[in-house]
Design a protein around this motif. Structure first.
Motif, PDB file in Angstrom:
ATOM      1  N   THR A   1     -26.162 -26.293  28.182  1.00 29.68           N
ATOM      2  CA  THR A   1     -25.366 -26.003  29.014  1.00 29.68           C
ATOM      3  C   THR A   1     -24.428 -25.979  27.927  1.00 29.68           C
ATOM      4  O   THR A   1     -23.808 -26.688  27.519  1.00 29.68           O
TER       5      THR A   1
ATOM      6  N   ASP B   1     -24.953 -20.095  29.964  1.00 28.23           N
ATOM      7  CA  ASP B   1     -24.926 -21.213  30.889  1.00 28.23           C
ATOM      8  C   ASP B   1     -23.205 -22.092  30.872  1.00 28.23           C
ATOM      9  O   ASP B   1     -24.158 -22.576  29.106  1.00 28.23           O
TER      10      ASP B   1
ATOM     11  N   ARG C   1     -26.958 -31.343  27.320  1.00 33.30           N
ATOM     12  CA  ARG C   1     -25.763 -30.028  27.262  1.00 33.30           C
ATOM     13  C   ARG C   1     -24.761 -30.262  25.421  1.00 33.30           C
ATOM     14  O   ARG C   1     -25.325 -30.982  24.575  1.00 33.30           O
TER      15      ARG C   1
END
Length: 442
Positions: free
Chosen positions: A192, A216, A166
Motif C-alpha cells: 500500500t 493501493d 506499506r
C-alpha cells in the motif's frame, strides 16, 4: 581479511563512507537487545539535496529537522510503530554531488540491468539487510523528497530484508528517469503506497503513473505551510488508520519541538540509539553495534532557533476537555521498603486520606526541583537541610501517576527520592505508627 584490512585502512584515511542509522524506541528503559525488534517497525530514508550539516557532523545534527516529528509521533499515538529507524544516506554523497542527479543515474541503470547502484542504492540496501536480518515482522518504508525514488528502487529491486506492507512518499521528487524506470508497469512489490505531494501540479503530473504501478493507497496534496517534519509526523500518526487527510488538517503549521524529558501516560520515554554494522575480528562475521545517545544531547543537536516549548500530550487532551492545564509533579520518598504518604492538615482538608506528595510545577522550575520541593513541604524539611535529608535518584526515570481530579491535569510525574537517614533499628513494622496530627507517615 583483505576486505577487513581495506575497510580499516579507508576508515583511518577518512575516506570510508557508509550510511548512518539512528533509531528511536518508545520504552520504559533503553533497549539492550539487538536481536529482537517489535512486530512493526518504520524505516525512514533520508537523502537531502541540501544537507543540514556536513557528513562529519553527528547523526543527530544531520537528522535534526525530522527527529522532533519522530518523538512527537511515538509519544502521541498507539498507531505509530514502537521503533522507528532513520537511514541517513548523506554520508554517501560526494561533497560536490547532486542527490537527484546520482539517483537518476542509478535508477536508470537499475532499470536496464536490475542491479542497484554502487554509490547510494547498494550501500543502503546492505545496511537494511544487516539491520533486518532474520526479521519476520512488518515494515513501513518512508521516502522523503530525494529519497522517494530510492524507496521505490529498493521496493522493486532490493527489498529482500523484510516484509514491507506499506510505503509512503513525502514531497517526492520523481523525475522523468524515475517514472520511466520504475512506474511504467505494475510493481512487483504488492504494498500500500501513500503519497503526499508538495503541490497540485506535482500530483497532476505524477499520480497517474504512481497509481498505475501502485493502485493501493491514497494521494494527497500538502498545504504550502506543511514542512517535511510535519508531513512525516502526520504519516506516522496515520499508520493503521484511514484518516491521513484528517491527521494532516489537525497537524497545523506550528513547528514541532523535541523534549528530552517527556514521557507518555504509561511512563515510557523515547530512547535514541545509533547503529553500526562492523566485521567481528574474531568470528569474521558482521556484528551489530548499538550506541546509546543521550536525549538531552539529541535535543541540543536539534535545537531550532527561537523554539517554543512543546505542548505536552496531557495538556493537549486537557485543552479539548476545557480543564486547567497546570502540570503536576510528585515525589516517591523511599526508606527501606517504606515510602512517605502525606495528609492534609488544612481546614477544610485539601484532600481526603493520604497520598504521594505532589506540587504544581512553577514557571522556569525543573521537574526534579519541583519533586524535591513537594517532598520538603510534605515532610516539613527546611530548605537548608534538603541536601542532607533527601537524596535524588537521577538515573531512574519518573513514572506517570493518574490523578484525574477536576481542575487538574490527568496525571502527575512522580520522581523517586531516597531518605538520607536509615530507618530506626529493628523491624520496620514496629515503626509503622500513624499520627493524624502530623503531615506525613511512613
Amino acid at each position: 581479511m583483505r576486505k577487513a584490512r581495506e575497510v580499516a585502512s579507508a576508515k583511518a584515511a577518512g575516506v570510508y563512507a557508509t550510511a548512518g542509522c539512528l533509531s528511536a524506541t518508545l520504552s520504559h528503559a533503553h533497549p539492550k537487545r539487538t536481536s529482537s525488534l517489535p512486530e512493526h517497525i518504520a524505516i525512514v530514508l533520508w537523502l537531502p539535496e541540501s544537507p543540514r550539516a556536513s557528513a562529519d557532523s553527528s547523526i543527530a545534527v544531520r537528522l535534526g529537522s525530522i527527529l522532533p516529528a519522530i518523538q512527537r509521533a511515538l509519544l502521541s499515538s498507539e498507531s505509530a510503530p514502537p521503533a522507528i529507524f532513520v537511514i541517513d544516506c548523506s554520508p554517501l554523497m560526494p561533497s560536490s554531488g547532486s542527490a537527484r542527479a546520482i539517483m537518476d543515474k542509478e535508477i536508470s541503470d537499475s532499470g536496464a540491468d536490475r542491479h542497484l547502484g554502487k554509490q547510494i542504492s547498494k550501500p543502503v540496501s546492505r545496511v537494511l539487510d544487516r539491520l533486518c536480518s532474520g526479521y519476520r515482522g512488518s515494515i513501513t518504508l518512508f521516502g522523503i523528497q530525494e529519497s522517494a525514488p530510492l524507496a521505490l528502487c529498493l521496493l522493486e529491486h532490493g527489498a529482500k530484508w523484510g516484509t514491507v506492507t506499506r510505503a509512503a512518499l513525502l514531497k517526492p521528487h520523481l523525475s522523468s528517469a524515475a517514472v520511466n524506470a520504475l512506474l511504467v508497469k505494475p510493481a512487483q512489490a504488492k504494498v500500500t503506497l501513500d503519497v503526499l505531494y508538495e503541490s497540485e501540479r506535482d500530483c497532476q503530473r505524477r499520480d497517474g503513473a504512481v497509481r498505475h504501478s501502485y493502485p493501493d493507497g491514497t494521494s494527497h496534496v500538502l498545504d504550502s505551510h506543511v514542512t517535511v517534519g510535519r508531513a512525516l509526523h502526520a504519516a506516522l500518526l496515520s499508520l493503521g488508520t484511514a484518516d491521513l487527510r484528517g491527521t494532516l488538517l489537525e497537524a497545523g503549521g506550528a513547528s514541532l519541538q523535541l523534549d528530552p524529558d517527556e514521557i507518555d501516560l504509561s511512563g515510557r520515554a523515547v530512547w535514541w540509539s545509533e547503529w553500526s554494522f562492523e566485521l567481528n575480528t574474531r568470528t569474521k562475521q558482521p556484528q551489530t553495534v548499538v550506541s546509546s545517545l543521550n536525549a538531552r544531547e539529541v535535543a541540543r543537536a536539534v535545537s531550532p532557533p527561537e523554539a517554543a516549548p512543546p505542548q505536552p500530550l496531557a495538556a493537549a487532551a486537557g485543552a479539548a476537555k476545557g480543564v486547567d492545564q497546570q502540570k503536576w509533579v510528585g515525589a516517591l520518598v523511599l526508606r527501606g521498603n517504606r515510602c512517605v504518604l502525606a495528609r492534609s492538615l488544612d481546614s477544610p482538608r485539601a484532600w481526603l486520606g493520604m497520598r504521594i506528595p505532589r506540587a504544581a510545577l512553577r514557571p522556569s522550575e525543573s521537574e526534579a526541583d519541583a519533586a524535591l520541593r513537594a517532598a520538603m513541604d510534605s515532610c516539613d524539611i527546611d530548605e537548608s537541610y534538603k541536601d542532607t535529608e533527601l537524596e535524588r535518584l537521577p538515573a531512574i526515570p519518573p513514572a506517570a501517576l493518574h490523578i484525574g481530579e477536576t481542575g487538574e491535569a490527568s496525571f502527575a510525574l512522580i520522581h523517586p527520592l531516597y531518605a538520607a537517614r536509615p530507618p530506626p533499628p529493628g523491624a520496620l513494622e514496629d515503626a509503622d505508627l500513624t499520627d493524624d496530627e502530623d503531615s506525613y507517615d511512613w
